[in-house]
Scaffold this motif. Structure first.
Motif, PDB file in Angstrom:
ATOM      1  N   ARG A  22      13.493  85.514  88.929  1.00 33.88           N
ATOM      2  CA  ARG A  22      13.721  86.071  90.267  1.00 33.88           C
ATOM      3  C   ARG A  22      15.164  86.537  90.416  1.00 33.88           C
ATOM      4  O   ARG A  22      15.435  87.626  90.929  1.00 33.88           O
ATOM      5  N   ILE A  25      15.646  89.785  88.552  1.00 33.16           N
ATOM      6  CA  ILE A  25      14.986  90.895  89.244  1.00 33.16           C
ATOM      7  C   ILE A  25      15.787  91.314  90.466  1.00 33.16           C
ATOM      8  O   ILE A  25      16.031  92.506  90.693  1.00 33.16           O
ATOM      9  N   CYS A  77       9.951  89.656  96.519  1.00 29.70           N
ATOM     10  CA  CYS A  77       9.988  88.919  95.259  1.00 29.70           C
ATOM     11  C   CYS A  77      10.055  87.434  95.619  1.00 29.70           C
ATOM     12  O   CYS A  77      11.083  86.961  96.111  1.00 29.70           O
ATOM     13  N   ILE A 108       5.681  83.331  90.348  1.00 32.68           N
ATOM     14  CA  ILE A 108       6.499  84.383  90.950  1.00 32.68           C
ATOM     15  C   ILE A 108       5.599  85.564  91.254  1.00 32.68           C
ATOM     16  O   ILE A 108       4.627  85.825  90.530  1.00 32.68           O
ATOM     17  N   LEU A 110       5.773  89.801  92.839  1.00 33.35           N
ATOM     18  CA  LEU A 110       6.662  90.914  93.146  1.00 33.35           C
ATOM     19  C   LEU A 110       5.836  92.120  93.552  1.00 33.35           C
ATOM     20  O   LEU A 110       4.800  92.410  92.955  1.00 33.35           O
ATOM     21  N   ASN A 125       2.738  89.545  89.078  1.00 34.26           N
ATOM     22  CA  ASN A 125       2.761  88.124  89.402  1.00 34.26           C
ATOM     23  C   ASN A 125       2.406  87.343  88.151  1.00 34.26           C
ATOM     24  O   ASN A 125       1.693  87.835  87.270  1.00 34.26           O
TER      25      ASN A 125
END
Length: 218
Positions: A22, A25, A77, A108, A110, A125
């Motif tokens: 994360r 990103i 995110c 996670i 996004l 994801n």
């Protein structure tokens, strides 16, 4: 059955990696905001807003939002680590939950929409979920805005799929063709008789028997 100590270690490692991903990103997309040419994307760069949340039934995570950027129209995110108990209906369809409905899950997700219609929307994801056993799941796909981009023969699609294939092939050459077909089927829109976008990969209940290998792949 996974030893509780082993499970705790795996959850901790997976959550730490999702946290780090994360952060990478967020940093990369915030840099896109900074680097976008001012003549094409006027205004001031916008940063992510990170907001912790707590799940009443157990666990929580951090939501990340970027809204109204000069290059990025909107983006989310999010990361999470949750735990709880499956309902009997859900437990019946989850490996290992028929004997013990308790679970943990970390992952996670996004979704990103750029201001330029020439840049496809991206979804991604991935997660690690454990009951009496454990597995990984997730995927990524693109949804172009322009009609001329809505083909797996389009340049962006070829580049995107080549990157996904290269990532899969490092671990098992059989995975990409399998996961690609799953994505094509999962994101097909029957009412419109067309795919949602240009595909990608999708996998679930992924457990090759080697957790370290599956974690490296994810």
């Amino acid at each position: 059955m996974i030893d509780p100590v082993v499970l705790e270690s795996r959850n901790t490692r997976a959550r730490a990696w999702f946290d780090a991903l994360r952060d990478r990103i967020v940093a990369a997309f915030e840099q896109l905001e900074v680097d976008a040419p001012a003549d094409l994307f006027p205004g001031e760069p916008v940063k992510f807003e990170l907001k912790p949340w707590v799940r009443e039934a157990g666990g929580g995570g951090v939501m990340g939002f970027l809204r109204g950027g000069r290059f990025i129209e909107k983006m989310g995110c999010h990361i999470s680590l949750v735990h709880g108990t499956f309902t009997p209906e859900m437990a019946a369809n989850m490996p290992g939950a028929d004997k013990d409905p308790r679970f943990t899950a970390t992952g996670i997700s996004l979704i990103a929409h750029m201001r330029s219609p020439k840049v496809p929307a991206v979804h991604m994801n991935t997660r690690f979920l454990a009951t009496q056993t454990g597995w990984f799941g997730g995927g990524a796909d693109l949804t172009p805005t322009l009609d001329e981009q809505r083909s797996q023969d389009a340049p962006d699609a070829i580049t995107f799929h080549a990157a996904l294939k290269a990532a899969c092939d490092k671990h098992d050459p059989a995975w990409y063709p399998d996961f690609k077909v799953r994505c094509d089927e999962y994101f097909y829109l029957p009412h419109r008789k067309e795919p949602r976008g240009i595909g990608g990969i999708f996998y679930d209940h992924h457990n090759s028997g080697d957790w370290e290998r599956d974690f490296r792949f994810t």
